[in-house]
Write an enzyme that holds these catalytic residues in place. Structure first.
Site, PDB file in Angstrom:
ATOM      1  CB  SER A 193      -6.764  -3.417  10.552  1.00 43.05           C
ATOM      2  OG  SER A 193      -7.332  -4.647  10.164  1.00 43.05           O
ATOM      3  CD  GLN A 252      -0.229   3.466   4.889  1.00 44.11           C
ATOM      4  OE1 GLN A 252      -0.840   2.433   4.649  1.00 44.11           O
ATOM      5  NE2 GLN A 252      -0.836   4.572   5.254  1.00 44.11           N
ATOM      6  CE  LYS A 279      -2.100  -2.307  11.760  1.00 42.77           C
ATOM      7  NZ  LYS A 279      -1.367  -1.200  11.133  1.00 42.77           N
ATOM      8  CB  ILE A 297      -0.952  -0.006   1.220  1.00 42.87           C
ATOM      9  CG1 ILE A 297      -1.916  -1.199   1.131  1.00 42.87           C
ATOM     10  CG2 ILE A 297      -1.724   1.308   1.306  1.00 42.87           C
ATOM     11  CD1 ILE A 297      -2.755  -1.438   2.392  1.00 42.87           C
ATOM     12  CE1 TYR A 317      -2.043  -6.083  11.327  1.00 46.64           C
ATOM     13  CE2 TYR A 317      -4.402  -6.486  11.248  1.00 46.64           C
ATOM     14  CZ  TYR A 317      -3.286  -5.846  10.770  1.00 46.64           C
ATOM     15  OH  TYR A 317      -3.409  -4.957   9.730  1.00 46.64           O
TER      16      TYR A 317
HETATM   17  P1  NAD Z   1       3.200  -4.625   3.551  1.00 51.67           P
HETATM   18  O1  NAD Z   1       3.770  -5.731   4.369  1.00 51.67           O
HETATM   19  O2  NAD Z   1       3.417  -4.649   2.083  1.00 51.67           O
HETATM   20  O3  NAD Z   1       3.671  -3.205   4.108  1.00 51.67           O
HETATM   21  C1  NAD Z   1       4.157  -2.996   5.414  1.00 51.67           C
HETATM   22  C2  NAD Z   1       5.496  -2.296   5.285  1.00 51.67           C
HETATM   23  O4  NAD Z   1       5.998  -1.970   6.588  1.00 51.67           O
HETATM   24  C3  NAD Z   1       6.562  -3.172   4.611  1.00 51.67           C
HETATM   25  O5  NAD Z   1       7.194  -2.438   3.584  1.00 51.67           O
HETATM   26  C4  NAD Z   1       7.533  -3.516   5.742  1.00 51.67           C
HETATM   27  O6  NAD Z   1       8.846  -3.725   5.277  1.00 51.67           O
HETATM   28  C5  NAD Z   1       7.384  -2.294   6.624  1.00 51.67           C
HETATM   29  N1  NAD Z   1       7.737  -2.538   8.034  1.00 51.67           N
HETATM   30  C6  NAD Z   1       7.311  -3.577   8.812  1.00 51.67           C
HETATM   31  N2  NAD Z   1       7.842  -3.467  10.045  1.00 51.67           N
HETATM   32  C7  NAD Z   1       8.595  -2.319  10.044  1.00 51.67           C
HETATM   33  C8  NAD Z   1       9.386  -1.682  11.022  1.00 51.67           C
HETATM   34  N3  NAD Z   1       9.510  -2.190  12.261  1.00 51.67           N
HETATM   35  N4  NAD Z   1      10.014  -0.539  10.696  1.00 51.67           N
HETATM   36  C9  NAD Z   1       9.907  -0.023   9.435  1.00 51.67           C
HETATM   37  N5  NAD Z   1       9.170  -0.600   8.466  1.00 51.67           N
HETATM   38  C10 NAD Z   1       8.529  -1.736   8.775  1.00 51.67           C
HETATM   39  O7  NAD Z   1       1.633  -4.602   3.873  1.00 51.67           O
HETATM   40  P2  NAD Z   1       0.463  -3.641   3.390  1.00 51.67           P
HETATM   41  O8  NAD Z   1      -0.657  -4.518   3.029  1.00 51.67           O
HETATM   42  O9  NAD Z   1       0.958  -2.645   2.413  1.00 51.67           O
HETATM   43  O10 NAD Z   1       0.083  -2.911   4.756  1.00 51.67           O
HETATM   44  C11 NAD Z   1       0.267  -1.511   4.980  1.00 51.67           C
HETATM   45  C12 NAD Z   1      -0.504  -1.104   6.222  1.00 51.67           C
HETATM   46  O11 NAD Z   1      -1.898  -1.293   6.009  1.00 51.67           O
HETATM   47  C13 NAD Z   1      -0.168  -1.909   7.478  1.00 51.67           C
HETATM   48  O12 NAD Z   1      -0.164  -1.028   8.584  1.00 51.67           O
HETATM   49  C14 NAD Z   1      -1.299  -2.893   7.595  1.00 51.67           C
HETATM   50  O13 NAD Z   1      -1.502  -3.326   8.919  1.00 51.67           O
HETATM   51  C15 NAD Z   1      -2.433  -2.045   7.080  1.00 51.67           C
HETATM   52  N6  NAD Z   1      -3.573  -2.809   6.577  1.00 51.67           N
HETATM   53  C16 NAD Z   1      -3.417  -3.602   5.463  1.00 51.67           C
HETATM   54  C17 NAD Z   1      -4.530  -4.294   4.976  1.00 51.67           C
HETATM   55  C18 NAD Z   1      -4.452  -5.186   3.771  1.00 51.67           C
HETATM   56  O14 NAD Z   1      -5.453  -5.843   3.464  1.00 51.67           O
HETATM   57  N7  NAD Z   1      -3.333  -5.251   3.058  1.00 51.67           N
HETATM   58  C19 NAD Z   1      -5.777  -4.153   5.618  1.00 51.67           C
HETATM   59  C20 NAD Z   1      -5.862  -3.384   6.769  1.00 51.67           C
HETATM   60  C21 NAD Z   1      -4.765  -2.689   7.225  1.00 51.67           C
HETATM   61  C1  UD1 Z   2      -6.136  -8.922   6.096  1.00 51.49           C
HETATM   62  C2  UD1 Z   2      -4.753  -8.269   6.166  1.00 51.49           C
HETATM   63  C3  UD1 Z   2      -4.612  -7.540   7.483  1.00 51.49           C
HETATM   64  C4  UD1 Z   2      -5.765  -6.560   7.555  1.00 51.49           C
HETATM   65  C5  UD1 Z   2      -7.122  -7.264   7.469  1.00 51.49           C
HETATM   66  C6  UD1 Z   2      -8.295  -6.287   7.411  1.00 51.49           C
HETATM   67  C7  UD1 Z   2      -2.820  -9.243   5.038  1.00 51.49           C
HETATM   68  C8  UD1 Z   2      -1.802 -10.325   5.013  1.00 51.49           C
HETATM   69  N1  UD1 Z   2      -3.702  -9.291   6.058  1.00 51.49           N
HETATM   70  O1  UD1 Z   2      -6.251  -9.910   7.141  1.00 51.49           O
HETATM   71  O2  UD1 Z   2      -3.375  -6.851   7.520  1.00 51.49           O
HETATM   72  O3  UD1 Z   2      -5.678  -5.758   8.686  1.00 51.49           O
HETATM   73  O4  UD1 Z   2      -7.162  -7.977   6.230  1.00 51.49           O
HETATM   74  O5  UD1 Z   2      -9.486  -6.984   7.303  1.00 51.49           O
HETATM   75  O6  UD1 Z   2      -2.834  -8.378   4.184  1.00 51.49           O
HETATM   76  N2  UD1 Z   2      -6.905 -17.598   3.349  1.00 51.49           N
HETATM   77  C9  UD1 Z   2      -7.053 -18.795   2.666  1.00 51.49           C
HETATM   78  N3  UD1 Z   2      -5.993 -19.251   1.943  1.00 51.49           N
HETATM   79  C10 UD1 Z   2      -4.803 -18.592   1.850  1.00 51.49           C
HETATM   80  C11 UD1 Z   2      -4.666 -17.363   2.568  1.00 51.49           C
HETATM   81  C12 UD1 Z   2      -5.747 -16.905   3.303  1.00 51.49           C
HETATM   82  O7  UD1 Z   2      -8.107 -19.433   2.729  1.00 51.49           O
HETATM   83  O8  UD1 Z   2      -3.893 -19.070   1.165  1.00 51.49           O
HETATM   84  C13 UD1 Z   2      -8.077 -17.073   4.105  1.00 51.49           C
HETATM   85  C14 UD1 Z   2      -7.797 -16.698   5.546  1.00 51.49           C
HETATM   86  O9  UD1 Z   2      -7.891 -17.803   6.407  1.00 51.49           O
HETATM   87  C15 UD1 Z   2      -8.908 -15.663   5.768  1.00 51.49           C
HETATM   88  C16 UD1 Z   2      -9.053 -14.987   4.402  1.00 51.49           C
HETATM   89  O10 UD1 Z   2      -8.478 -15.888   3.460  1.00 51.49           O
HETATM   90  O11 UD1 Z   2     -10.117 -16.297   6.093  1.00 51.49           O
HETATM   91  C17 UD1 Z   2      -8.311 -13.667   4.328  1.00 51.49           C
HETATM   92  O12 UD1 Z   2      -6.989 -13.879   4.799  1.00 51.49           O
HETATM   93  P1  UD1 Z   2      -5.839 -12.772   4.636  1.00 51.49           P
HETATM   94  O13 UD1 Z   2      -5.758 -12.323   3.231  1.00 51.49           O
HETATM   95  O14 UD1 Z   2      -4.623 -13.305   5.300  1.00 51.49           O
HETATM   96  O15 UD1 Z   2      -6.465 -11.537   5.371  1.00 51.49           O
HETATM   97  P2  UD1 Z   2      -7.069 -11.238   6.834  1.00 51.49           P
HETATM   98  O16 UD1 Z   2      -6.660 -12.259   7.833  1.00 51.49           O
HETATM   99  O17 UD1 Z   2      -8.512 -10.959   6.622  1.00 51.49           O
END
Ligand code: NAD
Ligand code: UD1
Length: 319
Positions: free
Chosen positions: A118, A74, A146, A12, A142
């Site tokens: 989240s 992030q 958050k 992101i 987690y």
């Molecule tokens: P991502 O893992 O690609 O990004 C997280 C980044 O943080 C990475 O680049 C990682 O290297 C960096 N990081 C981790 N620990 C660190 C530390 N101690 N110091 C400095 N950098 C560090 O994941 P993303 O999906 O891009 O997530 C971005 C943000 O959005 C996170 O805060 C995550 O919790 C939140 N979020 C993501 C989702 C989703 O579905 N992807 C949903 C809800 C919230």
């Molecule tokens: C994800 C995000 C989390 C975020 C949250 C918000 C990631 C890794 N996790 O968590 O940071 O805060 O959404 O809602 O980005 N699953 C399978 N097979 C797989 C992988 C996952 O069945 O190979 C299932 C999991 O058990 C779960 C669903 O898919 O039921 C989503 O899993 P995942 O993408 O890991 O996301 P969340 O746990 O919802």
């Protein structure tokens, strides 16, 4: 504006950096590259100041926050199951690291901090769809971390006048989400499997739901959160307001990529939330947020992006 994006080399964060630069802002990135990658910023590296370091390093975060108008926080350990396995580690990054970012922003006179919160804060207790006034009940470390970060954001606004906005992202997907860990986001894993002709593994019966939202919409929400005066001190759901089951997701992908092998089913993950669905009314009314990319369209774009990156001889023929 001068912005600091923590986690800016991640999925992101790198999209956010790209958009901030395109709008003419100056951007610093702090990332420890634990799950992010330098290559995510490759075409932008001549215009971005990337510092490889940790959000728990107080002196470093102070230094990078100096002179910033905005901090987009992030950086986090993002995996729910990993937090179940290693709660001390995720606590340190997701709570102490966030507190460190807020403290630096306060000390350096940053105008506003936008925090990546989240949907995991809701856990399983909430009735659907989930709205911001519900009492959160996280089902994993987690989610609790958050929620704590969000409480700290609100407290820093109330106690010290630091403007903070928490965005409760639902399940974000799109290009550059790294599929290579079992802890990666489900869509990134399923798309990678589909394109290489491998069966996806579904944890549980596949009838769990998620509110999937394309990364461009998340980026837009961050910009709105940074620039809407009345958002200070507030929390917002950022999703699409639509539920998709994992079984439906697999079918949508089969429609885009071709049938491939049937999914395998395995035991549900501990800490997994069963249903997740946002009400986005508050963000619509207060931020003028409107998701623009439908799930099917986002999947189509993601599949096209991943196909274009594959070596020519490994591409599966389209359906
Ligand atoms: P991502 O893992 O690609 O990004 C997280 C980044 O943080 C990475 O680049 C990682 O290297 C960096 N990081 C981790 N620990 C660190 C530390 N101690 N110091 C400095 N950098 C560090 O994941 P993303 O999906 O891009 O997530 C971005 C943000 O959005 C996170 O805060 C995550 O919790 C939140 N979020 C993501 C989702 C989703 O579905 N992807 C949903 C809800 C919230
Ligand atoms: C994800 C995000 C989390 C975020 C949250 C918000 C990631 C890794 N996790 O968590 O940071 O805060 O959404 O809602 O980005 N699953 C399978 N097979 C797989 C992988 C996952 O069945 O190979 C299932 C999991 O058990 C779960 C669903 O898919 O039921 C989503 O899993 P995942 O993408 O890991 O996301 P969340 O746990 O919802």
């Amino acid at each position: 504006m001068q912005a600091l994006v923590t986690g800016g080399a991640g999925f992101i964060g790198s999209h956010l950096v790209e958009r901030l630069l395109a709008e003419g802002h100056s951007v610093r990135v702090l990332d420890n590259l634990s799950t992010g990658h330098r290559r995510n910023l490759e075409p932008l590296l001549d215009r971005v100041a990337l510092t490889v370091g940790d959000i728990r390093d107080a002196a470093l975060v102070q230094q990078l926050s100096a002179g910033c108008d905005w901090v987009f926080h992030q950086a986090a350990v993002v995996s729910v199951p990993y937090s179940v396995e290693q709660p001390l580690e995720t606590h340190a990054v997701n709570i102490a690291g966030t507190l460190n970012v807020l403290q630096a922003a306060r000390a350096q006179g940053v105008r506003r901090v936008v925090f990546a919160c989240s949907a995991a804060v809701y856990g399983d207790e909430a009735p659907l769809p989930q709205h911001e006034a519900l009492t959160p009940a996280p089902a994993s470390p987690y989610g609790l971390e958050k929620l704590t970060g969000e409480h700290y954001c609100r407290l820093f606004h109330r106690l010290y006048g630091l403007e903070t906005v928490a965005l409760r992202y639902f399940n974000v997907f799109g290009p550059r989400q790294d599929p290579r860990s079992p802890y990666s986001g489900v869509i990134s894993i399923f798309v990678a499997r589909a394109l290489s002709g491998e069966a996806p593994t579904i944890y549980g019966d596949g009838e769990q739901t998620r509110d999937f939202v394309f990364v461009e919409d998340i980026v837009r929400a961050n910009l709105l959160a940074a620039t809407t005066p009345a958002a200070a001190g507030r929390s917002y759901n950022i999703g699409r307001g639509e539920a998709t089951t994992l079984n439906q997701l697999v079918e949508l992908l089969r429609g885009l990529v071709g049938a491939g092998p049937a999914p395998r089913y395995a035991a549900a993950r501990s800490g997994d939330v069963r249903h997740s669905l946002a009400t986005i009314d508050r963000a619509r009314h207060e931020l003028s947020y409107a998701p623009a990319v439908a799930v099917g369209e986002g999947l189509r774009r993601l599949v096209a992006y991943e196909r274009a990156r594959m070596p020519p001889d490994s591409r599966m023929p389209p359906d």
